[in-house]
Design an enzyme around this catalytic site. Structure first.
Site, PDB file in Angstrom:
ATOM      1  N   GLU A 179       0.816  -1.206   0.000  1.00  0.00           N
ATOM      2  CA  GLU A 179       0.000   0.000   0.000  1.00  0.00           C
ATOM      3  C   GLU A 179       0.858   1.268   0.000  1.00  0.00           C
ATOM      4  O   GLU A 179       0.561   2.232  -0.696  1.00  0.00           O
ATOM      5  CB  GLU A 179      -0.913   0.015   1.237  1.00  0.00           C
ATOM      6  CG  GLU A 179      -2.012  -1.033   1.212  1.00  0.00           C
ATOM      7  CD  GLU A 179      -3.101  -0.705   0.208  1.00  0.00           C
ATOM      8  OE1 GLU A 179      -3.226   0.464  -0.182  1.00  0.00           O
ATOM      9  OE2 GLU A 179      -3.828  -1.636  -0.189  1.00  0.00           O
ATOM     10  N   LYS A 219      22.591   7.558  20.598  1.00  0.00           N
ATOM     11  CA  LYS A 219      22.456   6.109  20.779  1.00  0.00           C
ATOM     12  C   LYS A 219      23.793   5.480  21.150  1.00  0.00           C
ATOM     13  O   LYS A 219      23.846   4.543  21.958  1.00  0.00           O
ATOM     14  CB  LYS A 219      21.910   5.471  19.501  1.00  0.00           C
ATOM     15  CG  LYS A 219      21.438   4.033  19.704  1.00  0.00           C
ATOM     16  CD  LYS A 219      20.514   3.567  18.602  1.00  0.00           C
ATOM     17  CE  LYS A 219      19.935   2.210  18.916  1.00  0.00           C
ATOM     18  NZ  LYS A 219      18.950   1.759  17.911  1.00  0.00           N
ATOM     19  N   GLU A 266      17.238  -1.687   8.171  1.00  0.00           N
ATOM     20  CA  GLU A 266      16.142  -2.306   8.910  1.00  0.00           C
ATOM     21  C   GLU A 266      14.849  -2.120   8.127  1.00  0.00           C
ATOM     22  O   GLU A 266      14.488  -0.998   7.783  1.00  0.00           O
ATOM     23  CB  GLU A 266      15.986  -1.693  10.301  1.00  0.00           C
ATOM     24  CG  GLU A 266      14.896  -2.388  11.114  1.00  0.00           C
ATOM     25  CD  GLU A 266      14.563  -1.663  12.400  1.00  0.00           C
ATOM     26  OE1 GLU A 266      14.603  -2.298  13.468  1.00  0.00           O
ATOM     27  OE2 GLU A 266      14.237  -0.461  12.347  1.00  0.00           O
TER      28      GLU A 266
END
Length: 248
Positions: A51, A66, A152
């Protein structure tokens, strides 16, 4: 600032630009593959399982934050080895079965390497989060070398994505300390979304069965027409079918 410091800053800027560029190119490679798969599926099956897609790159600021949280060394090798979600691609599908179909398609690409799979659909997170996460190594070819870059990929239904977007907004609004009653309501909403996905999947399968029966009837009729053709018009029919495919 001394001349030496200026050179150091300039050199670091070039390094981080080149480093981030590789992740950008990896995303572009993967997005191109997705577009090809979408078109192939549409032409062959008259159906598109995808979609919507969206991509994002972590900012250098987010990467550094991080690194600090993970207490890693501050260098590019450490970043590459420890942070696997610098480049992210999200694929939204209509149905749960489409999620696994897209996953299989990507895994069948010979130049892509699957590093890991986290199936939060079969095993949802405690808060109700559902999605299929793939960690994929993408080859990127530049002027002087090839680099394998990690991307990812998150594949989820529209309902899963809507819930995740809402949860994300609430999560940051309350600075990670969501009131218990909201956590309970979010979990209930996740269960409702999962139930909706299952219901839509069932409806989709029933409609597909009806369509298959109809197409089988049409196929049998076409065979009868071809077998009974006496005017030498089969090449013309094939030409019309080819034109129809090209128009799609």
């Amino acid at each position: 600032m001394s001349m030496e410091q200026m050179h150091m800053v300039k050199d670091f800027k070039q390094q981080i630009t080149r480093f981030m560029m590789m992740y950008k190119f990896a995303l572009q490679e993967l997005e191109t593959k997705i577009e090809i798969l979408k078109e192939e599926f549409q032409l062959l099956h008259e159906y598109n399982p995808i979609e919507h897609t969206s991509s994002r790159l972590k900012s250098p600021k987010s990467i550094i934050e991080k690194l600090v949280r993970k207490q890693c060394e501050f260098n590019f090798t450490s970043i590459r080895n420890e942070i696997k979600d610098i480049a992210g691609l999200r694929i939204n599908c209509s149905f749960i079965s489409d999620i696994y179909r897209i996953s299989d398609m990507l895994q069948n690409q010979s130049d892509l390497k699957l590093l890991s799979v986290k199936d939060y659909i079969k095993n949802p997170k405690p808060n109700g989060y559902q999605s299929l996460h793939l960690l994929i190594e993408v080859p990127v070819f530049i002027s002087d070398r090839r680099e394998n870059v990690c991307v990812e990929v998150q594949i989820r239904t529209i309902a899963m994505d809507f819930w995740a977007s809402l949860e994300h907004k609430i999560y940051y609004k309350y600075k990670h300390a969501i009131p218990p009653h909201l956590l309970n309501e979010l979990k209930e909403a996740a269960d409702s979304a999962a139930a909706l996905d299952k219901k839509m999947e069932r409806l989709h399968n029933e409609i597909a069965e009806i369509k298959d029966e109809h197409e089988n009837d049409l196929g049998e009729e076409m065979i009868r027409l071809l077998m009974g053709n006496q005017n030498g018009s089969i090449p013309q029919l094939l030409q019309e079918l080819t034109k129809d495919v090209m128009r799609k």
